[in-house]
Design a protein around this motif. Structure first.
Motif, PDB file in Angstrom:
ATOM      1  N   UNK A 181       0.584  -1.325   0.056  1.00 20.34           N
ATOM      2  CA  UNK A 181      -0.005  -0.121  -0.076  1.00 20.34           C
ATOM      3  C   UNK A 181       0.809   1.369   0.053  1.00 20.34           C
ATOM      4  N   UNK A 182       1.831   1.211   0.568  1.00 21.62           N
ATOM      5  CA  UNK A 182       2.923   2.357   1.078  1.00 21.62           C
ATOM      6  C   UNK A 182       2.233   2.974   2.244  1.00 21.62           C
ATOM      7  N   UNK A 183       3.459   3.662   2.767  1.00 20.24           N
ATOM      8  CA  UNK A 183       3.072   4.316   4.225  1.00 20.24           C
ATOM      9  C   UNK A 183       1.906   4.913   4.219  1.00 20.24           C
ATOM     10  N   UNK A 184       1.771   5.961   3.275  1.00 21.94           N
ATOM     11  CA  UNK A 184       0.623   7.056   3.216  1.00 21.94           C
ATOM     12  C   UNK A 184      -0.740   6.235   3.248  1.00 21.94           C
ATOM     13  N   UNK A 185      -0.726   5.516   2.393  1.00 22.41           N
ATOM     14  CA  UNK A 185      -2.027   4.997   2.176  1.00 22.41           C
ATOM     15  C   UNK A 185      -2.391   3.874   3.552  1.00 22.41           C
ATOM     16  N   UNK A 186      -1.291   3.254   3.922  1.00 23.03           N
ATOM     17  CA  UNK A 186      -1.862   2.486   5.179  1.00 23.03           C
ATOM     18  C   UNK A 186      -1.896   3.157   6.254  1.00 23.03           C
ATOM     19  N   UNK A 187      -1.571   4.398   6.423  1.00 15.62           N
ATOM     20  CA  UNK A 187      -1.951   5.491   7.345  1.00 15.62           C
ATOM     21  C   UNK A 187      -3.301   5.877   7.105  1.00 15.62           C
ATOM     22  N   UNK A 188      -3.661   6.078   6.056  1.00 16.86           N
ATOM     23  CA  UNK A 188      -5.024   6.479   5.649  1.00 16.86           C
ATOM     24  C   UNK A 188      -6.146   5.557   5.731  1.00 16.86           C
ATOM     25  N   UNK A 189      -5.635   4.192   5.504  1.00 15.55           N
ATOM     26  CA  UNK A 189      -6.702   3.021   5.803  1.00 15.55           C
ATOM     27  C   UNK A 189      -6.885   2.613   7.279  1.00 15.55           C
TER      28      UNK A 189
END
Length: 158
Positions: free
Chosen positions: A133-141
């Motif tokens: 996912x990438x760090x940013x998308x994981x945090x968004x999730x």
């Protein structure tokens, strides 16, 4: 001109099963948990047992009902799981010295060592998910899931 969806929820059509939020969450949960199962099975643990070990890691002990709540395990199930874990020497139950009525569950020396052996493997699973996912998308999730949970808890039945 295209008509908008009807405003009356009873007249809306159900989403296709592939676009059902509960089904999407279940499919994703299964895919994620399967990665962890591979690690845990090598160490003879179930998902529930790992949740308990993780919740107790770094704690002096937790009361059974709080542990059940944190691990999202129903209390009757928790009782049986803890009994089996105690028989394996993974946890110990002791009377709470503060009130004398409740029982505190804590890790044994063996289970503390087991958790330390498993941690790098679990961290690698999380790293795999972050690579996907990438760090940013994981945090968004995480943020979206927390937002949805909070919103549903505060809006009606359940």
């Amino acid at each position: 001109m295209a008509s908008a969806l009807p405003q009356d929820p009873s007249t809306r059509l159900l989403r296709d099963l592939t676009h059902s939020l509960p089904m999407a969450l279940l499919r994703t949960r299964e895919a994620v948990v399967q990665r962890f199962r591979v690690v845990l099975s090598r160490h003879g643990l179930t998902e529930q047992q790992w949740r308990i070990l993780r919740a107790l890691d770094g704690q002096e002990g937790l009361e059974i009902s709080l542990l059940a709540e944190q691990c999202r395990i129903l209390l009757p199930s928790m009782t049986g799981i803890l009994k089996r874990m105690e028989q394996r020497g993974l946890v110990r139950r002791n009377a709470n010295q503060a009130d004398g009525r409740s029982i505190l569950v804590s890790l044994t020396a063996d289970s503390k060592a087991l958790v330390e052996r498993i941690k790098p493997e679990v961290v690698e699973v999380y790293a795999e998910i972050e690579r996907i996912l990438g760090k940013r998308k994981l945090e968004q999730l995480y943020a979206l899931l927390e937002e949805l949970e909070s919103g549903l808890k505060g809006s009606g039945p359940g």
